[in-house]
Design a protein around this motif. Sequence first.
Motif, short mmCIF file in Angstrom:
data_model
loop_
_atom_site.label_atom_id
_atom_site.label_comp_id
_atom_site.label_asym_id
_atom_site.label_seq_id
_atom_site.Cartn_x
_atom_site.Cartn_y
_atom_site.Cartn_z
N ASP A 123 0.80 -1.23 0.00
CA ASP A 123 0.00 0.00 0.00
C ASP A 123 0.83 1.28 0.00
O ASP A 123 0.45 2.26 -0.61
CB ASP A 123 -0.94 0.02 1.22
N ARG A 124 1.94 1.26 0.71
CA ARG A 124 2.72 2.50 0.84
C ARG A 124 4.01 2.48 0.02
O ARG A 124 4.72 3.48 -0.05
CB ARG A 124 3.02 2.76 2.32
N LYS A 125 4.30 1.33 -0.59
CA LYS A 125 5.50 1.18 -1.42
C LYS A 125 6.78 1.48 -0.63
O LYS A 125 7.75 2.04 -1.14
CB LYS A 125 5.44 2.05 -2.68
N LEU A 126 6.76 1.08 0.64
CA LEU A 126 7.90 1.18 1.54
C LEU A 126 8.12 -0.19 2.16
O LEU A 126 7.17 -0.93 2.36
CB LEU A 126 7.64 2.23 2.64
N THR A 127 9.37 -0.51 2.46
CA THR A 127 9.66 -1.84 2.98
C THR A 127 10.98 -1.86 3.74
O THR A 127 11.62 -0.83 3.90
CB THR A 127 9.67 -2.88 1.83
N ILE A 128 11.38 -3.04 4.16
CA ILE A 128 12.63 -3.26 4.88
C ILE A 128 13.50 -4.23 4.07
O ILE A 128 13.02 -5.26 3.61
CB ILE A 128 12.35 -3.87 6.28
N TYR A 129 14.76 -3.88 3.89
CA TYR A 129 15.75 -4.77 3.28
C TYR A 129 16.82 -5.07 4.33
O TYR A 129 17.19 -4.17 5.10
CB TYR A 129 16.48 -4.10 2.11
N THR A 130 17.34 -6.27 4.31
CA THR A 130 18.47 -6.61 5.16
C THR A 130 19.74 -6.19 4.45
O THR A 130 19.98 -6.58 3.30
CB THR A 130 18.50 -8.12 5.46
N ILE A 182 13.36 1.16 3.07
CA ILE A 182 13.49 1.36 1.63
C ILE A 182 12.22 1.96 1.02
O ILE A 182 11.11 1.47 1.26
CB ILE A 182 13.79 0.02 0.92
N ASP A 183 12.42 3.00 0.21
CA ASP A 183 11.39 3.52 -0.67
C ASP A 183 11.50 2.71 -1.95
O ASP A 183 12.52 2.77 -2.65
CB ASP A 183 11.63 5.01 -0.93
N MET A 184 10.49 1.91 -2.23
CA MET A 184 10.55 0.97 -3.35
C MET A 184 10.55 1.64 -4.72
O MET A 184 10.86 1.00 -5.71
CB MET A 184 9.39 -0.04 -3.24
N SER A 185 10.25 2.94 -4.80
CA SER A 185 10.24 3.62 -6.09
C SER A 185 11.65 3.80 -6.64
O SER A 185 11.82 4.02 -7.84
CB SER A 185 9.56 4.99 -5.99
N GLY A 186 12.67 3.69 -5.78
CA GLY A 186 14.06 3.85 -6.21
C GLY A 186 14.65 2.59 -6.80
O GLY A 186 15.03 2.56 -7.93
#
Length: 161
Positions: free
Chosen positions: A54-61, A116-120
């Motif tokens: 929904d927000r296109k934000l997430t967590i990456y290790t 992470i901002d997934m748009s990048g």
Amino acid sequence: MTIPAPFVSHVMEVEKDWIDYNGHLNMAYYNVIFDRCSDGAFDLLGMGADYARDRKLTIYTAELHLCYVRELHLGDKVKVSFQLIDHDEKRLRAYQEIHHVDGWLAATSETLSLHIDMSGPKVAAFPEDIQAKVDAMAAAHAGLPVPERAGRSIGIKRKNG
């Protein structure tokens, strides 16, 4: 929102497909078990699958240090803890332990995760609502002792002489 200190997963069972030719849990599946617990902690913080969708934000290790302490085998039941030991506006440092339901330690994991901002994709600051939840977890976990195994590095100890 009540935040357990530390966050503890539900009981998980070592699955048949996770067993390697040595007859124990394959090293990769320790990460699967740790990741399932992390997903639960991230859900609590509002950063689960819905957040990514929904927000296109997430967590990456970004970095992980795993220590194998004792073998796990088919059918073993485990619980995993998640302790937030440091954070800033874009990063989380967490420490986890897999414990057999009988109480013994099987493995530890320390991770550095990036928001992470997934748009990048690109590293980005937590939105205010999420930062407030991260701060709340940090406050809840602040009273926990710093884990003895946190901050370890890999090296070969040499005897002098």
